[in-house]
Design a protein around this motif. Structure first.
Motif, PDB file in Angstrom:
ATOM      1  N   THR A   1       0.848  -1.186   0.000  1.00  7.00           N
ATOM      2  CA  THR A   1       0.000   0.000   0.000  1.00  7.00           C
ATOM      3  C   THR A   1       0.886   1.239   0.000  1.00  7.00           C
ATOM      4  N   SER A   2       0.259   2.356  -0.233  1.00  3.22           N
ATOM      5  CA  SER A   2       1.019   3.598  -0.195  1.00  3.22           C
ATOM      6  C   SER A   2       0.223   4.646   0.553  1.00  3.22           C
ATOM      7  N   VAL A   3       0.944   5.557   1.124  1.00  4.26           N
ATOM      8  CA  VAL A   3       0.345   6.706   1.779  1.00  4.26           C
ATOM      9  C   VAL A   3       0.658   7.899   0.898  1.00  4.26           C
ATOM     10  N   VAL A   4      -0.358   8.555   0.380  1.00  8.60           N
ATOM     11  CA  VAL A   4      -0.128   9.683  -0.518  1.00  8.60           C
ATOM     12  C   VAL A   4       0.154  10.933   0.294  1.00  8.60           C
ATOM     13  N   THR A   5       1.260  11.548  -0.008  1.00  4.98           N
ATOM     14  CA  THR A   5       1.611  12.829   0.566  1.00  4.98           C
ATOM     15  C   THR A   5       1.574  13.822  -0.581  1.00  4.98           C
TER      16      THR A   5
ATOM     17  N   ILE B   1       0.639  15.873  -9.934  1.00  6.20           N
ATOM     18  CA  ILE B   1       1.844  15.117  -9.598  1.00  6.20           C
ATOM     19  C   ILE B   1       1.782  14.933  -8.094  1.00  6.20           C
ATOM     20  N   HIS B   2       1.747  13.684  -7.647  1.00  6.34           N
ATOM     21  CA  HIS B   2       1.703  13.358  -6.211  1.00  6.34           C
ATOM     22  C   HIS B   2       2.942  12.552  -5.845  1.00  6.34           C
ATOM     23  N   PHE B   3       3.361  12.701  -4.636  1.00  7.74           N
ATOM     24  CA  PHE B   3       4.483  11.919  -4.106  1.00  7.74           C
ATOM     25  C   PHE B   3       3.983  11.099  -2.927  1.00  7.74           C
ATOM     26  N   SER B   4       4.511   9.880  -2.774  1.00  9.42           N
ATOM     27  CA  SER B   4       4.066   9.025  -1.698  1.00  9.42           C
ATOM     28  C   SER B   4       5.195   8.112  -1.240  1.00  9.42           C
TER      29      SER B   4
END
Length: 168
Positions: free
Chosen positions: A2-6, A162-165
């Protein structure tokens, strides 16, 4: 996994500020590019010219991810069928090593692309480098979009975000 979107950088309508063009004109070419606002997204658009040994257009934006433990980038784009590169730089300089990941677009279709930092290759002026450390998104100071590889003519790549996670 899973990922947590920051959400560090989100490109949205009505704000193309902060992007600047770096085209082959720095070496005598004649390509042009810019970021323009369109609906609820922004578009990297222009024209690639092969005249005077030209052949690339790009735009860059400063980022600061140093306070965020990130290792993955997700970008949502509407393409024109051409190939593009998503690039990161570990410093704010105009020249030097960039970390690039190419991607193909499908004309007229939105695509959500996700890349882990390990998928980016260190490059300098179109050449892959072998003696460089791997990309650290957390240490990146610039994000850029580029079109090159002798793809002459008009182009348009729209970006919803553009999202970083961090993958966990």
């Amino acid at each position: 996994m899973t990922s947590v979107v920051t959400s560090i950088l989100t490109l949205a309508a009505a704000n193309s500020a902060g992007w600047f063009s770096v085209n082959d004109t720095v070496m005598g070419g004649q390509s042009s590019s810019m970021v323009v606002n369109e609906r609820d997204y922004q578009c990297f658009t222009g024209e690639v010219s092969l005249e005077n040994n030209g052949g690339f257009a790009s735009v860059r934006h400063a980022i600061n991810l140093s306070q965020h433990a990130v290792d993955t980038v997700e970008i949502r784009v509407l393409g024109d069928g051409k190939n593009y590169q998503l690039r990161f730089r570990q410093n704010g300089y105009m020249d030097g090593v960039a970390y690039a990941r190419s991607f193909e677009t499908t004309p007229g279709s939105w695509q959500t692309l996700q890349f882990h930092q390990s998928e980016f290759d260190p490059v300098w002026r179109g050449r892959k480098l072998s003696q460089q450390p791997p990309l650290s998104l957390q240490s990146s100071e610039q994000v850029s979009l580029m079109i090159s590889d002798k793809q002459s003519g008009p182009f348009k790549l729209c970006i919803e975000y553009i999202h970083f996670s961090k993958k966990i």
